[in-house]
Design a protein around this motif. Structure first.
Motif, PDB file in Angstrom:
ATOM      1  N   TRP A 286      21.782  36.889 -13.867  1.00 52.65           N
ATOM      2  CA  TRP A 286      22.256  36.583 -12.516  1.00 52.65           C
ATOM      3  C   TRP A 286      21.120  36.729 -11.498  1.00 52.65           C
ATOM      4  N   ASN A 287      20.433  37.871 -11.596  1.00 53.16           N
ATOM      5  CA  ASN A 287      19.375  38.134 -10.609  1.00 53.16           C
ATOM      6  C   ASN A 287      18.262  37.098 -10.684  1.00 53.16           C
ATOM      7  N   ILE A 288      17.895  36.711 -11.895  1.00 54.46           N
ATOM      8  CA  ILE A 288      16.860  35.683 -12.044  1.00 54.46           C
ATOM      9  C   ILE A 288      17.362  34.364 -11.464  1.00 54.46           C
ATOM     10  N   LEU A 289      18.594  34.041 -11.786  1.00 53.51           N
ATOM     11  CA  LEU A 289      19.181  32.779 -11.330  1.00 53.51           C
ATOM     12  C   LEU A 289      19.155  32.676  -9.808  1.00 53.51           C
ATOM     13  N   VAL A 290      19.652  33.691  -9.138  1.00 47.80           N
ATOM     14  CA  VAL A 290      19.811  33.560  -7.681  1.00 47.80           C
ATOM     15  C   VAL A 290      18.510  33.810  -6.925  1.00 47.80           C
ATOM     16  N   SER A 291      17.543  34.462  -7.542  1.00 50.69           N
ATOM     17  CA  SER A 291      16.301  34.733  -6.810  1.00 50.69           C
ATOM     18  C   SER A 291      15.189  33.748  -7.143  1.00 50.69           C
ATOM     19  N   GLN A 292      15.387  32.892  -8.167  1.00 51.42           N
ATOM     20  CA  GLN A 292      14.309  31.981  -8.550  1.00 51.42           C
ATOM     21  C   GLN A 292      14.764  30.542  -8.789  1.00 51.42           C
ATOM     22  N   TYR A 293      16.054  30.328  -8.964  1.00 59.32           N
ATOM     23  CA  TYR A 293      16.507  28.994  -9.391  1.00 59.32           C
ATOM     24  C   TYR A 293      17.590  28.382  -8.515  1.00 59.32           C
ATOM     25  N   LEU A 294      17.908  29.009  -7.400  1.00 56.92           N
ATOM     26  CA  LEU A 294      19.066  28.580  -6.609  1.00 56.92           C
ATOM     27  C   LEU A 294      18.632  27.792  -5.375  1.00 56.92           C
ATOM     28  N   TYR A 295      19.206  26.622  -5.194  1.00 58.78           N
ATOM     29  CA  TYR A 295      18.990  25.886  -3.953  1.00 58.78           C
ATOM     30  C   TYR A 295      19.798  26.528  -2.824  1.00 58.78           C
ATOM     31  N   VAL A 296      19.367  26.270  -1.601  1.00 67.67           N
ATOM     32  CA  VAL A 296      20.060  26.838  -0.440  1.00 67.67           C
ATOM     33  C   VAL A 296      21.485  26.303  -0.347  1.00 67.67           C
ATOM     34  N   THR A 297      21.738  25.179  -0.974  1.00 65.22           N
ATOM     35  CA  THR A 297      23.077  24.575  -0.990  1.00 65.22           C
ATOM     36  C   THR A 297      23.979  25.154  -2.084  1.00 65.22           C
ATOM     37  N   GLY A 298      23.425  26.049  -2.907  1.00 67.10           N
ATOM     38  CA  GLY A 298      24.192  26.530  -4.049  1.00 67.10           C
ATOM     39  C   GLY A 298      24.072  25.611  -5.251  1.00 67.10           C
ATOM     40  N   GLY A 299      23.203  24.611  -5.144  1.00 61.75           N
ATOM     41  CA  GLY A 299      22.935  23.760  -6.304  1.00 61.75           C
ATOM     42  C   GLY A 299      22.038  24.494  -7.288  1.00 61.75           C
ATOM     43  N   ILE A 300      22.173  24.188  -8.552  1.00 57.69           N
ATOM     44  CA  ILE A 300      21.263  24.729  -9.569  1.00 57.69           C
ATOM     45  C   ILE A 300      20.929  23.638 -10.578  1.00 57.69           C
ATOM     46  N   GLY A 301      19.788  23.839 -11.261  1.00 57.68           N
ATOM     47  CA  GLY A 301      19.353  22.858 -12.261  1.00 57.68           C
ATOM     48  C   GLY A 301      18.573  21.764 -11.570  1.00 57.68           C
ATOM     49  N   SER A 302      17.271  21.968 -11.355  1.00 55.33           N
ATOM     50  CA  SER A 302      16.525  21.071 -10.474  1.00 55.33           C
ATOM     51  C   SER A 302      16.113  19.772 -11.131  1.00 55.33           C
TER      52      SER A 302
END
Lengths: 638, 638
Positions: A286-302
């Protein structure tokens, strides 16, 4: 011994959404959305595929390996809708599909329209790519939803028969396959099935799938070799989160939806089994996901290449894939983390995804959907096809149509994400005009939440109770909120991001919680290359964007001054009246040499009227381009 | 009547490159480059494919449709090298290939290793995709180069026999095919063949191919229908520049290399036929190309999807495709426009491509190549494959290996791009330490150009002549040059970007031309979305970039102040000693909340040492990332 987790973990309670922001969206989904999806499933042959009539030389379109999951997710979505407000027509459609599934199910329990019709001899020989276990998982979720909504067990029995077959095939026993699905889903579904039926075979099987994943020798490699192909040679195991045992995974990798569904199952298993080390693994991811992979829109998976994660901080705006299903999956994962611990960090992310990436993915009329949710669009050619599409727009359907029904089932169950029952009372995670009934310490309670959130920061809670009762009401203070007022004279403790209002509640007690909701400038960590020197706007949980519909100048040239005074505006033409836009003055960058692409003269800045609209409403007025982040200059005048 | 064009058009004269910037690069190409490519052609089966030994069940790798063009372009490159300085080994390799081609050529003249081996019955049934005409064109260019270098006609005869066959098959006569190649090339080659042999059938055939292109009914659609496929359904005709007759094309579209080769042929045809309306069409396309589709590096074709053009001003840095062959093609097109009119606008673009995008595409040791030349790279996974490649780096070979030999033939003929013979004298377009021999008005002349350009702006021309002779020396004033000095007392007219030194020249006359070469900040037109608020640096024709090898902080965070004092530095570790780097102080943007991806606090700026290196040398020291454009801030201190 009951573990620490099991003592603290909670469950969501269904609330009825009465009014406010979500009401028209949910109505559009219930009326137009569910109908559109059903019609598309009919038109495209998905429903007919359940009749197993496809022949190589026939007229019926060849079913796809994941078509059954579209059916199942639609049933799940429709079941929640029927449960909230009975609708005979919808129920009849569900029962029609159940009937077809019943007819299709084989004596041994097997049920998959693709394999039964197209490759009957190849069952469970390619679980890496077959989506058999994925489809089975969605069938289970649909069955549980319909059973809970109506008490009707017909689909639940079908799902259990199939689950029993799968349990007889996969597992640690020497005679069983040591595999797990290439697209996670069945793991979380089996835990739901266990919680619904009490049959711990399902829990054990889910645990097996989760714990076996990523162990050596790699099942996908062995399975591919047995098929005589080297399937893994063209796709890294990270894509499937199958490269390492789940507890040892130290990065968020691969296909984003797959990852979310796995993490959901891990969190559920941690909760149900009271497994703290598995909970720690979830917390780490979770911590890795939200601190390194999360768009400001809540989108993920770039990346569109793997529909998933690439590298920490690799969050381009224009190429952002941000699949709708991935944000829906993030809501699922966040809600599971909330059940493990009432910590506003999870609800903050859940809310960010919900009001931005998720809400953007359906048109306001409920009839068209985004598959990808980029943060910036450009004019473009559809270079690979015949038709030329100038702008990125929502579509009414997709060949791979996972998103519309996934969104739909989230929307028809949205009332269940507002509150959790906590050991000492109830926690309000989301601010949605709603009404919830619950019991505490023998009392029957109803909690009415009235709010115009996110347009206004005022929320009023009114409690009805059949007797005075002491409990704690937790109210989340969102991450974006730095100033608020709360009514009443109680000592108001703040714990893990929640205000704790602990008292003896009387009938008709009210609590008024007022969040100040200024327009905020938001900056990304400069490790995000594309956002350095750029700014976006947020008000409450709502992230803003600029859209070409509001500009006479090319959107590429719009620059925001750090000194610009920004203010709110309602009743923007073409948008719902309550939508709050942000207006002010911005600059348009103008070249001094229109005939030259490059020049040593810095472009000049000319003032232009500035309008930003909530990201979720973009693309609803006219086709055009959009940007979430804009360059920010310190200039205050041209 | 001789048309206006035919009176003014010119030709390039071969110069010998003596020293300076290009010497080590051309040596690397001549020694390592030509050898590497020949070895790769052997190893990968391209040379063996000429023996037509491939069998469906055999061991030989299946030839690809464009393999013959690799052979031809290598012969062309090697022929120029042999012509400049005889090399028996190289000549032997060429003759070996010619021998194989001779053996392969069919009695009717047909010659294509793919079709002869793999689909012998399908000759000229798919010129949209077959590359038959493209390979034939390259064969002609190779043959002409070898004939001119050595006087040996063997390959020229092969090429003419094949050209004759093609001429008997395509054309306006009722019994001929109304087609043209899907990848342009033969059009320009046929004009060269006409100019070499004097046979105007080749000119007529070229003219037919050019003028027939894009006319209705569309040949590619008819051809696809005849094959029973709908090939055009998956690729728009714009990709092939075959959507409209060439004179009516009002935008630069499709595959970039294809477009350049077509435009070259159009310019050549306009010149040879004195066709002013065709010249106008070239001028129109040129202007659109350089004002809307050109990267600051001279790269063109921004999208990897079509290896080509998308929309005006769509010039993303990170995804920039900028194929090496496209920049090579741009040099070809610019040189053709220069022949039509001695206007520095063409030479400016030619030089921009040459010193940046083209020069970057080969490693300094001549052994590795870029296929794509982006302006910004990131760490990335090779998500589609097994192997994980963290950085974008040069490769020693490619499955589709068009670029190395294309670059190589440009390099071995680079001496022919420096000067054109003009009606009234000679024009110097490029500043390269070189020596050229020419005749004018009965006098035998030699012009020596001495310069350390582009590291230094001083150029000294020394003329040797066997008698005093009056003519005009044109010296180009580059677009980047706003201050210069020229020696001598003559009136110095400036015309179309050239200084005209018109006088009676004596033996040993010298002219000294000194361009001031400050470090310039360069800004893109704000219609280029990705570059708004950003700056790059240029000194002389050399565009700069920052590379992670020079930084302790992530490159994503580097921001340049508009007040930063920048200065030159030579002898940067790991780079050739004469390379001029740019140094100073920049900022690194630092988040105030390292644990949060997004924050309302603007990142702070901390000073960091700034080093920028010429774009063309990036990726020669260590693997890492690179950026051409950087955000620019008005802040002068943290």
């Amino acid at each position: 011994m009951v573990s620490k987790i099991m003592k603290t973990c909670t469950h969501f309670i269904d609330a009825e959404i009465v009014d406010g922001f979500w009401k028209p969206i949910l109505d559009a989904n219930r009326v137009a959305g569910l109908r559109t999806i059903y019609e598309q499933m009919e038109t495209t042959g998905r429903i007919n595929a359940l009749r197993i009539l496809w022949k190589p030389d026939g007229e019926a379109p060849k079913p796809h390996r994941f078509w059954d999951s579209d059916i199942a997710k639609w049933i799940e979505a429709a079941a929640y809708a029927v449960g909230q407000k009975y609708d005979a027509e919808l129920d009849q459609q569900i029962q029609h599909l159940i009937h077809l599934l019943e007819e299709q199910q084989q004596p041994d329990g097997y049920l998959n329209s693709y394999y039964l019709a197209v490759e009957p001899e190849k069952r469970f020989t390619n679980v890496q790519w077959s989506h058999e276990l994925y489809c089975a998982g969605h069938l289970m979720e649909a069955a549980i939803a319909y059973f809970k909504a109506t008490g009707n067990r017909s689909l639940l029995q079908i799902a259990c028969r199939y689950a029993d077959l799968i349990d007889s095939i996969f597992g640690s026993e020497p005679y069983k396959l040591k595999g797990y699905g290439g697209h996670e889903e069945i793991e979380l579904a089996l835990i739901k099935l266990y919680e619904t039926t009490g049959n711990d075979r399902y829990l054990k099987l889910s645990s097996y799938f989760i714990e076996q994943r990523g162990r050596k020798p790699y099942y996908f490699e062995e399975e591919a070799a047995a098929r005589g192909t080297s399937a893994t040679a063209i796709q890294k195991l990270e894509y499937f989160q199958a490269h390492e045992p789940v507890r040892e995974q130290n990065d968020v990798v691969g296909h984003a939806v797959r990852a979310m569904y796995l993490y959901c199952a891990m969190a559920d298993l941690a909760r149900v089994q009271g497994d703290e080390s598995l909970r720690d693994a979830c917390e780490k991811l979770w911590n890795i996901l939200v601190s390194q992979y999360l768009y400001v829109t809540g989108g993920i998976g770039s990346s569109s290449k793997n529909e998933g994660f690439t590298r920490p901080y690799d969050l381009p705006n224009n190429e952002a894939f941000c699949e709708t299903c991935a944000s829906v999956g993030l809501v699922f994962f966040a809600s599971r983390m909330l059940r493990l611990s009432c910590d506003s960090r999870y609800a903050d992310v859940l809310e960010r995804a919900l009001y931005n990436s998720v809400a953007a993915s359906m048109s306001l009329d409920g009839q068209r959907f985004f598959y990808a949710n980029p943060l910036e669009t450009k004019e473009y050619y559809n270079l690979d096809g015949v038709s030329e599409q100038q702008y990125y727009t929502r579509s009414s359907w997709f060949d791979c149509a996972c998103c519309p029904s996934n969104l739909s089932r989230l929307y028809t169950s949205l009332g269940s994400y507002i509150y959790t029952a906590e050991e000492d009372g109830i926690a309000a995670h989301l601010f949605i005009d709603s009404s919830v009934h619950f019991a505490y310490d023998g009392a029957q309670l109803a909690l009415r939440q009235e709010t115009r959130y996110p347009w206004d920061g005022k929320v009023v809670f009114t409690l009805r109770t059949d007797r005075p009762v002491e409990f704690t009401l937790r109210i989340r203070v969102p991450d974006w909120c730095s100033e608020y007022e709360i009514s009443g004279k109680e000592t108001c403790v703040r714990e893990k991001g929640y205000l704790l209002i602990q008292r003896v509640w009387q009938d008709s007690d009210t609590v008024s919680f007022v969040m100040k909701m200024p327009i905020k400038r938001v900056y990304a960590d400069p490790l995000v290359l594309e956002d350095v020197g750029c700014v976006t706007l947020q008000r409450g949980p709502v992230v803003y964007c600029v859209e070409s519909a509001d500009y006479d100048v090319p959107l590429s040239t719009v620059v925001l001054s750090s000194h610009a005074v920004l203010r709110e505006k309602q009743e923007v033409a073409g948008l719902p009246a309550d939508v709050v836009a942000v207006i002010g003055t911005a600059f348009t960058a103008c070249t001094k040499h229109p005939d030259a692409l490059y020049s040593s003269d810095k472009p000049s800045y000319m003032p232009v009227p500035f309008t930003a609209i909530p990201y979720y409403v973009w693309g609803n007025r006219s086709d055009g381009v959009m940007r979430v982040f804009l360059p920010e200059t310190d200039k205050c005048q041209p």
